[in-house]
Design an enzyme around this catalytic site. Structure first.
Site, PDB file in Angstrom:
ATOM      1  N   ALA A 154      10.259  26.934  -2.286  1.00 16.58           N
ATOM      2  CA  ALA A 154       9.013  26.285  -1.847  1.00 16.58           C
ATOM      3  C   ALA A 154       8.159  27.202  -0.973  1.00 16.58           C
ATOM      4  O   ALA A 154       6.965  26.983  -0.816  1.00 16.58           O
ATOM      5  CB  ALA A 154       9.350  25.009  -1.075  1.00 16.58           C
TER       6      ALA A 154
ATOM      7  N   VAL B  69      10.532   8.882 -14.756  1.00 18.44           N
ATOM      8  CA  VAL B  69      10.849   8.842 -16.189  1.00 18.44           C
ATOM      9  C   VAL B  69      12.060   9.731 -16.483  1.00 18.44           C
ATOM     10  O   VAL B  69      12.052  10.930 -16.176  1.00 18.44           O
ATOM     11  CB  VAL B  69       9.657   9.318 -17.045  1.00 18.44           C
ATOM     12  CG1 VAL B  69       9.993   9.215 -18.530  1.00 18.44           C
ATOM     13  CG2 VAL B  69       8.410   8.506 -16.731  1.00 18.44           C
TER      14      VAL B  69
ATOM     15  N   LYS C 122       8.953   3.776 -11.323  1.00 22.62           N
ATOM     16  CA  LYS C 122       8.283   3.704 -12.647  1.00 22.62           C
ATOM     17  C   LYS C 122       7.492   2.424 -12.814  1.00 22.62           C
ATOM     18  O   LYS C 122       6.415   2.419 -13.423  1.00 22.62           O
ATOM     19  CB  LYS C 122       9.311   3.853 -13.764  1.00 22.62           C
ATOM     20  CG  LYS C 122      10.495   2.899 -13.706  1.00 22.62           C
ATOM     21  CD  LYS C 122      11.736   3.591 -13.237  1.00 22.62           C
ATOM     22  CE  LYS C 122      12.780   2.586 -12.772  1.00 22.62           C
ATOM     23  NZ  LYS C 122      14.137   3.011 -12.992  1.00 22.62           N
TER      24      LYS C 122
ATOM     25  N   ILE D 221      15.763  14.584 -16.051  1.00 21.12           N
ATOM     26  CA  ILE D 221      15.115  15.449 -17.056  1.00 21.12           C
ATOM     27  C   ILE D 221      13.687  15.739 -16.588  1.00 21.12           C
ATOM     28  O   ILE D 221      12.935  14.800 -16.314  1.00 21.12           O
ATOM     29  CB  ILE D 221      15.053  14.761 -18.439  1.00 21.12           C
ATOM     30  CG1 ILE D 221      16.430  14.283 -18.894  1.00 21.12           C
ATOM     31  CG2 ILE D 221      14.433  15.691 -19.469  1.00 21.12           C
ATOM     32  CD1 ILE D 221      16.408  13.473 -20.194  1.00 21.12           C
TER      33      ILE D 221
ATOM     34  N   LYS E 270       8.530   3.357 -18.520  1.00 21.32           N
ATOM     35  CA  LYS E 270       8.604   4.816 -18.696  1.00 21.32           C
ATOM     36  C   LYS E 270       7.774   5.260 -19.898  1.00 21.32           C
ATOM     37  O   LYS E 270       7.097   6.294 -19.853  1.00 21.32           O
ATOM     38  CB  LYS E 270      10.067   5.238 -18.862  1.00 21.32           C
ATOM     39  CG  LYS E 270      10.898   4.965 -17.600  1.00 21.32           C
ATOM     40  CD  LYS E 270      12.386   5.012 -17.895  1.00 21.32           C
ATOM     41  CE  LYS E 270      13.223   4.748 -16.653  1.00 21.32           C
ATOM     42  NZ  LYS E 270      14.637   4.534 -16.946  1.00 21.32           N
TER      43      LYS E 270
ATOM     44  N   GLY F 186      25.662   2.236 -10.382  1.00 18.06           N
ATOM     45  CA  GLY F 186      24.332   2.473  -9.775  1.00 18.06           C
ATOM     46  C   GLY F 186      23.282   2.860 -10.806  1.00 18.06           C
ATOM     47  O   GLY F 186      22.228   3.374 -10.453  1.00 18.06           O
TER      48      GLY F 186
ATOM     49  N   ASP G  31      12.225  -1.768 -18.354  1.00 19.81           N
ATOM     50  CA  ASP G  31      12.332  -0.464 -17.687  1.00 19.81           C
ATOM     51  C   ASP G  31      11.897   0.656 -18.643  1.00 19.81           C
ATOM     52  O   ASP G  31      11.125   1.550 -18.265  1.00 19.81           O
ATOM     53  CB  ASP G  31      13.789  -0.265 -17.238  1.00 19.81           C
ATOM     54  CG  ASP G  31      14.025   1.100 -16.623  1.00 19.81           C
ATOM     55  OD1 ASP G  31      13.576   1.315 -15.489  1.00 19.81           O
ATOM     56  OD2 ASP G  31      14.642   1.951 -17.289  1.00 19.81           O
TER      57      ASP G  31
ATOM     58  N   ALA H 107      13.187   5.243   6.668  1.00 19.32           N
ATOM     59  CA  ALA H 107      13.192   3.793   6.870  1.00 19.32           C
ATOM     60  C   ALA H 107      14.103   3.171   5.828  1.00 19.32           C
ATOM     61  O   ALA H 107      14.036   3.523   4.644  1.00 19.32           O
ATOM     62  CB  ALA H 107      11.783   3.220   6.734  1.00 19.32           C
TER      63      ALA H 107
END
Ligand code: HSE
Length: 437
Positions: free
Chosen positions: A33, A132, A105, A136, A205, A187, A201, A43
């Site tokens: 970076a 998305v 998304k 990847i 995407k 998860g 979902d 939070a």
């Protein structure tokens, strides 16, 4: 140079993963970076400090708005999910002149047009790579890597939970609910599991990918969505006997009349690489006019794969913090004043091939009646399979594969077939795409 200060909203699966990856790879990330990237406060309503070594060194409160309003924060990372208060927080962050990174998304698919307009006005970036296909880098690929191309179509397995369920049902004959519970424990699944199994979902995407591919505003409400709940083990087996796999596919295509945007179970020839993407893995196949077909494969969910995309966005935003807003990569790949108003087609106007499964009385002439209906509507048959009756049933399953036809024609044919005395119950229809290069 001073490190960039990040405010992290949410310390759940993806938030925790982001915290851990940023900390573990801090030096490598700073080398990329050009300066350090530090989470200076977070939070979260609740979190498990045991899985987050080093969390005690930063301030964690349950007041997300305090993070968004903190003048010391340069970038807000929204990993809370859902629409509210995520939308209010993101808009407040933008209004406060902060850059935003989000994995949300649903938020981008439904409110992205408004969010990007606000960000454009304020000259800040909103990065959403993790929204998305998890880890990847598909947004980067479509928006930048394929920028030379006229994208013709794209097809994606973009919900890991749904793909996991279909794979386990096919390979191990496992029960739908049991596999869903396992995906939740790992998860992968959404808080509301219907988002995964009903295709919502994936539709979020796909809406994002279609906008990036074709340069159209985000139009989630125009995306056709059908879930995997009605797929039976017999359908999976008959498809295999015909040389196909059933995948829950997001599909978008540019046609002369408009854009097709649809999520539904789809038969794909088993020899295609994408037909062999199993378990929780995601893959997106994109056909550009210059490059031809390209395939992107990887983990579509999970803590660190998704964190990988979140942190990549943080590096991107950090690198261009000082660049002139006019010279940044546009949110939807195309310049905001160059978006196209090409319509998204109604489902009746899309064109595809079909797998049909009917339950028919086993007597002479029934098949002829069915094929006459199809023939009269100009629907050409590619293959027919008649199977043994299932159990004690008096009816036999008949499976038909058709050539491509407009969905409106097929709707008429199905209505007429279902009205025949010799046909029991509804016709099962699964769309079929050859995904030819
Ligand atoms: N529920 C999603 C999936 C998580 O299963 O793919 C990643 O968006």
């Amino acid at each position: 140079m001073k490190p960039v200060k990040v405010g992290l909203l949410g310390l759940g699966t993806v938030g925790g993963g982001t915290f851990n990856v940023l900390r573990r790879n801090a030096q490598e990330i700073a080398r990329r970076a050009g300066r350090g990237i530090e989470i200076s406060r977070a939070a979260a309503r609740e979190y498990d400090p045991a899985g987050l070594p080093g969390i005690e060194a930063i301030e964690v409160s349950d007041d997300a708005f305090a993070v968004v309003d903190d003048p010391a924060i340069d970038i807000v990372v929204e990993l809370i999910g859902g629409y509210s208060p995520a939308l209010e927080l993101v808009l407040k962050a933008i209004d406060n002149g902060k850059h935003v990174v989000t994995a949300n998304k649903a938020l981008i698919a439904l409110h992205g047009n408004e969010i990007f307009a606000a960000a454009q006005e304020k000259g800040v970036m909103v990065a959403f790579e993790a929204a998305v296909a998890g880890g990847i880098p598909i947004i980067k690929a479509v928006r930048e890597g394929l920028a030379a191309n006229r994208i013709e179509w794209l097809a994606g397995i973009i919900n890991g939970t749904g793909n996991f369920i279909l794979t386990e049902m096919r390979d191990k004959g496992r029960d739908f609910d049991e596999v869903l519970k396992e995906a939740q424990a790992l998860g992968y699944a959404e808080a509301d599991p219907t988002f995964d199994v009903e295709g919502i979902d994936a539709a979020h995407k796909l809406t994002i990918l279609a906008s990036l591919a074709f340069g159209i505003p985000l139009q989630f409400d125009r995306c056709f969505t059908e879930g995997i709940g009605r797929i039976t083990r017999e359908d999976v087996s008959y498809a295999e006997q015909l040389g196909y796999r059933i995948k829950h596919l997001g599909f978008a295509r540019r046609t002369a009349a408009g854009v097709e945007m649809r999520v539904h179970p789809t038969l794909i020839p088993e020899r295609r690489l994408i037909a062999n993407v199993d378990g929780v893995m995601n893959a997106v196949l994109i056909k550009g006019d210059a490059v031809g077909p390209t395939l992107y494969y990887g983990a579509g969910a999970g803590a660190e794969p998704t964190a990988s995309a979140v942190v990549a966005d943080l590096v991107d935003v950090t690198r261009v913090l000082t660049a002139d807003p006019e010279n940044r990569v546009p949110h939807l790949a195309f310049q905001p004043d160059a978006l196209s108003d090409i319509p998204v087609l109604a489902m009746a106007d899309i064109e595809t091939a079909y797998y049909l499964r009917l339950c028919a009385v086993d007597r002479p002439g029934v098949l002829a009646e069915v094929t006459r209906i199809l023939g009269d509507l100009g629907i050409s048959i590619e293959a027919i399979l008649q199977k043994e009756p299932v159990g004690e049933a008096a009816h036999v399953p008949i499976i038909l594969l058709t050539h491509r036809v407009r969905e409106g024609q097929m709707n008429q044919a199905i209505e007429k077939i279902e009205a025949l005395d010799a046909i029991e119950g509804n016709v099962t229809r699964i769309r079929l795409e050859h995904l030819n290069a």
